[in-house]
Scaffold this motif. Structure first.
Motif, PDB file in Angstrom:
ATOM      1  N   UNK A   1      -9.774 -10.077  -8.521  1.00 39.41           N
ATOM      2  CA  UNK A   1      -8.407 -10.075  -8.186  1.00 39.41           C
ATOM      3  C   UNK A   1      -7.818  -8.905  -8.931  1.00 39.41           C
ATOM      4  N   UNK A   2      -8.337  -8.495 -10.260  1.00 40.38           N
ATOM      5  CA  UNK A   2      -7.806  -7.651 -11.137  1.00 40.38           C
ATOM      6  C   UNK A   2      -8.013  -6.032 -10.583  1.00 40.38           C
ATOM      7  N   UNK A   3      -8.817  -5.975  -9.768  1.00 38.68           N
ATOM      8  CA  UNK A   3      -9.159  -4.510  -9.541  1.00 38.68           C
ATOM      9  C   UNK A   3      -8.043  -3.603  -8.655  1.00 38.68           C
ATOM     10  N   UNK A   4      -7.120  -4.375  -8.224  1.00 38.50           N
ATOM     11  CA  UNK A   4      -5.891  -3.902  -7.369  1.00 38.50           C
ATOM     12  C   UNK A   4      -4.729  -3.589  -8.549  1.00 38.50           C
ATOM     13  N   UNK A   5      -4.853  -3.880  -9.469  1.00 39.50           N
ATOM     14  CA  UNK A   5      -3.654  -4.042 -10.624  1.00 39.50           C
ATOM     15  C   UNK A   5      -2.958  -2.784 -10.642  1.00 39.50           C
ATOM     16  N   UNK A   6      -3.704  -1.695 -10.498  1.00 40.45           N
ATOM     17  CA  UNK A   6      -3.186  -0.468 -10.454  1.00 40.45           C
ATOM     18  C   UNK A   6      -2.831   0.339  -9.274  1.00 40.45           C
ATOM     19  N   UNK A   7      -3.142  -0.637  -8.327  1.00 39.26           N
ATOM     20  CA  UNK A   7      -2.607  -0.266  -6.817  1.00 39.26           C
ATOM     21  C   UNK A   7      -0.955  -0.139  -6.593  1.00 39.26           C
ATOM     22  N   UNK A   8      -0.641   0.695  -5.728  1.00 41.82           N
ATOM     23  CA  UNK A   8       0.711   1.032  -5.333  1.00 41.82           C
ATOM     24  C   UNK A   8       0.808   0.195  -3.930  1.00 41.82           C
ATOM     25  N   UNK A   9       1.823  -0.228  -3.742  1.00 41.09           N
ATOM     26  CA  UNK A   9       2.172  -1.258  -2.575  1.00 41.09           C
ATOM     27  C   UNK A   9       3.388  -0.605  -1.832  1.00 41.09           C
ATOM     28  N   UNK A  10       3.330  -0.308  -0.861  1.00 38.50           N
ATOM     29  CA  UNK A  10       4.725  -0.064  -0.026  1.00 38.50           C
ATOM     30  C   UNK A  10       5.124  -1.188   0.701  1.00 38.50           C
ATOM     31  N   UNK A  11       6.326  -1.712   0.556  1.00 36.02           N
ATOM     32  CA  UNK A  11       7.014  -2.852   1.230  1.00 36.02           C
ATOM     33  C   UNK A  11       8.168  -2.314   2.138  1.00 36.02           C
ATOM     34  N   UNK A  12       7.937  -2.271   3.261  1.00 37.36           N
ATOM     35  CA  UNK A  12       9.047  -1.854   4.073  1.00 37.36           C
ATOM     36  C   UNK A  12       9.786  -2.815   4.424  1.00 37.36           C
ATOM     37  N   UNK A  13      11.377  -2.669   4.591  1.00 32.90           N
ATOM     38  CA  UNK A  13      12.173  -3.742   4.528  1.00 32.90           C
ATOM     39  C   UNK A  13      12.115  -4.595   3.370  1.00 32.90           C
ATOM     40  N   UNK A  14      11.809  -3.919   2.460  1.00 35.26           N
ATOM     41  CA  UNK A  14      11.773  -4.488   1.129  1.00 35.26           C
ATOM     42  C   UNK A  14      13.071  -5.208   0.511  1.00 35.26           C
ATOM     43  N   UNK A  15      14.023  -4.798   1.052  1.00 37.87           N
ATOM     44  CA  UNK A  15      15.448  -5.613   0.570  1.00 37.87           C
ATOM     45  C   UNK A  15      15.914  -6.841   1.237  1.00 37.87           C
ATOM     46  N   UNK A  16      14.982  -6.904   2.426  1.00 39.17           N
ATOM     47  CA  UNK A  16      15.328  -8.031   3.072  1.00 39.17           C
ATOM     48  C   UNK A  16      14.613  -9.476   2.391  1.00 39.17           C
ATOM     49  N   UNK A  17      14.839 -10.440   3.144  1.00 40.71           N
ATOM     50  CA  UNK A  17      14.434 -11.679   2.589  1.00 40.71           C
ATOM     51  C   UNK A  17      12.989 -11.754   2.257  1.00 40.71           C
ATOM     52  N   UNK A  18      12.102 -11.621   3.286  1.00 40.40           N
ATOM     53  CA  UNK A  18      10.573 -12.089   3.058  1.00 40.40           C
ATOM     54  C   UNK A  18      10.441 -10.557   1.946  1.00 40.40           C
ATOM     55  N   UNK A  19      10.707  -9.434   2.364  1.00 34.92           N
ATOM     56  CA  UNK A  19      10.215  -8.159   1.561  1.00 34.92           C
ATOM     57  C   UNK A  19      10.835  -8.245  -0.090  1.00 34.92           C
ATOM     58  N   UNK A  20      11.950  -8.652  -0.149  1.00 36.45           N
ATOM     59  CA  UNK A  20      12.415  -8.679  -1.805  1.00 36.45           C
ATOM     60  C   UNK A  20      11.753  -9.797  -2.444  1.00 36.45           C
ATOM     61  N   UNK A  21      11.303 -10.996  -1.513  1.00 35.27           N
ATOM     62  CA  UNK A  21      10.566 -11.877  -2.504  1.00 35.27           C
ATOM     63  C   UNK A  21       9.088 -11.170  -2.556  1.00 35.27           C
ATOM     64  N   UNK A  22       8.377 -10.697  -1.709  1.00 34.47           N
ATOM     65  CA  UNK A  22       7.171  -9.911  -2.015  1.00 34.47           C
ATOM     66  C   UNK A  22       7.418  -8.766  -3.073  1.00 34.47           C
ATOM     67  N   UNK A  23       8.469  -8.087  -3.261  1.00 36.62           N
ATOM     68  CA  UNK A  23       8.583  -6.958  -4.289  1.00 36.62           C
ATOM     69  C   UNK A  23       8.433  -7.842  -5.542  1.00 36.62           C
ATOM     70  N   UNK A  24       9.331  -8.834  -5.756  1.00 43.45           N
ATOM     71  CA  UNK A  24       9.450  -9.529  -6.754  1.00 43.45           C
ATOM     72  C   UNK A  24       8.161 -10.213  -7.238  1.00 43.45           C
ATOM     73  N   UNK A  25       7.284 -10.704  -6.461  1.00 46.42           N
ATOM     74  CA  UNK A  25       5.835 -11.185  -6.704  1.00 46.42           C
ATOM     75  C   UNK A  25       5.116 -10.131  -7.186  1.00 46.42           C
ATOM     76  N   UNK A  26       5.075  -9.058  -6.487  1.00 46.78           N
ATOM     77  CA  UNK A  26       4.100  -8.039  -6.917  1.00 46.78           C
ATOM     78  C   UNK A  26       4.332  -7.257  -8.197  1.00 46.78           C
ATOM     79  N   UNK A  27       5.569  -7.176  -8.437  1.00 44.31           N
ATOM     80  CA  UNK A  27       6.223  -6.686  -9.525  1.00 44.31           C
ATOM     81  C   UNK A  27       5.593  -7.529 -10.878  1.00 44.31           C
ATOM     82  N   UNK A  28       5.667  -8.795 -10.648  1.00 46.15           N
ATOM     83  CA  UNK A  28       5.328  -9.723 -11.686  1.00 46.15           C
ATOM     84  C   UNK A  28       3.809  -9.766 -12.115  1.00 46.15           C
ATOM     85  N   UNK A  29       3.057  -9.375 -10.809  1.00 42.53           N
ATOM     86  CA  UNK A  29       1.545  -8.943 -11.056  1.00 42.53           C
ATOM     87  C   UNK A  29       1.153  -7.510 -11.580  1.00 42.53           C
ATOM     88  N   UNK A  30       2.586  -6.761 -11.935  1.00 41.26           N
ATOM     89  CA  UNK A  30       2.211  -5.479 -12.489  1.00 41.26           C
ATOM     90  C   UNK A  30       1.690  -4.319 -11.282  1.00 41.26           C
TER      91      UNK A  30
END
Length: 327
Positions: A1-30
């Motif tokens: 799972x560590x191989x993607x840690x330097x990856x960049x993720x685009x989350x569209x709708x990232x200020x919405x309910x599901x999107x902002x939870x995804x933002x929070x989680x993946x930021x916590x995983x660096x």
């Protein structure tokens, strides 16, 4: 799972309910996270916490504008496409805008992702795609005819994603969300989802209105199970697991009557008066399916999905969040 840690993720709708939870989680995983949102249904307070995080970038833009999509996918490894206009009733009132966002916007994101050579495009599909199919539980390869403009748009997304996989080699995975609920879900507005709406009403000692007799049932799915599915879809190296769709659910169903019973029980711990709030029954709602229940066997088998939260476990967490954040 560590191989993607330097990856960049685009989350569209990232200020919405599901999107902002995804933002929070993946930021916590660096991970580096880019959020694209036009704030039509998303909220600035959902992304306020991330604004000082050096790994977070906010782009204000609209998926209906191809240039905004192209700007957002620059240097991106994975796209988690959550941006959409939800709500069956809204789509019945305004099918044109629903189609513009959910179909034209989706196509723009596919084109931009293809051209930017994104590694994988994971998108929010919908249980509404099952339409009038009566069999339970719902299995991915058996669907009916859509019952609303919204359902049509979400089915068209799946068709486009499949064509982009076949024609252009873009890896896609669709996640058919089943009645997602949890922290940050908006209780306000005409198209608020049923759980936060009921929670708000009960907290204010108002009577919730159930559409119909309350025996309609749903596979209510806690947000953390959805986050798990998005991560698994992103990191899987199983070639059989891509270019397909998955039910994203817990695999159990709850009637609206039972839902309100649980909500009253859990909220009464904070305010004992809530136990005595009366429930009102109104007419059934156009475009609603009576029962919804997912088979999650495919996700378990191909993605090793293992949902951690039952509906009741998730509901307890959600109720606590709402009590602490909305009082």
């Amino acid at each position: 799972m560590g191989e993607n840690i330097n990856s960049t993720i685009l989350i569209t709708g990232g200020a919405g309910f599901i999107g902002s939870n995804l933002c929070e989680y993946f930021l916590s995983k660096k991970y580096k996270v880019v959020c694209l949102d036009n704030f039509a249904t998303g909220h600035r307070h959902n992304v306020k916490l991330f604004m000082n995080d050096p790994n977070f970038t906010l782009i204000e833009g609209d998926i209906r504008n191809l240039v905004d999509c192209q700007n957002a996918v620059k240097g991106v490894d994975y796209v988690l496409h959550e941006a959409a206009l939800g709500s069956v009733p809204r789509s019945i009132i305004d099918p044109v805008t629903t189609n513009d966002v959910n179909v034209s916007g989706f196509l723009n994101m596919l084109v931009a992702s293809r051209d930017a050579k994104v590694k994988r495009f994971i998108y929010a599909a919908s249980s509404s795609t099952y339409g009038d199919s009566v069999g339970l539980p719902k299995v991915e390869d058996v669907i009916g005819k859509p019952l609303s403009p919204y359902a049509i748009t979400k089915y068209v997304n799946e068709l486009y994603a499949e064509i982009f996989s076949r024609t252009y080699g873009l890896e896609t995975i669709g996640l058919r969300y089943f009645n997602v609920f949890g922290r940050k879900q908006d209780p306000n507005g005409a198209y608020a989802a049923v759980i936060p709406k009921f929670v708000m009403q009960l907290m204010q000692l108002e009577s919730p209105i159930i559409n119909g007799d309350g025996n309609y049932s749903r596979d209510f799915t806690y947000i953390d199970n959805v986050i798990q599915m998005n991560e698994l879809a992103m990191i899987t190296t199983n070639t059989e697991a891509v270019n397909t769709v998955y039910n994203t659910a817990f695999g159990d169903r709850t009637t609206l009557n039972d839902l309100l019973k649980y909500l009253k029980e859990y909220l009464s711990k904070y305010d004992s008066r809530i136990a005595n709030v009366e429930i009102i029954h109104g007419p059934n709602r156009a475009g609603d399916i009576p029962h919804s229940l997912a088979s999650i066997d495919k996700a378990k088998s191909l993605l090793h999905y293992n949902p951690k939260y039952s509906m009741q476990e998730g509901l307890k967490e959600a109720v606590e969040w709402y009590w602490n954040n909305l009082k």
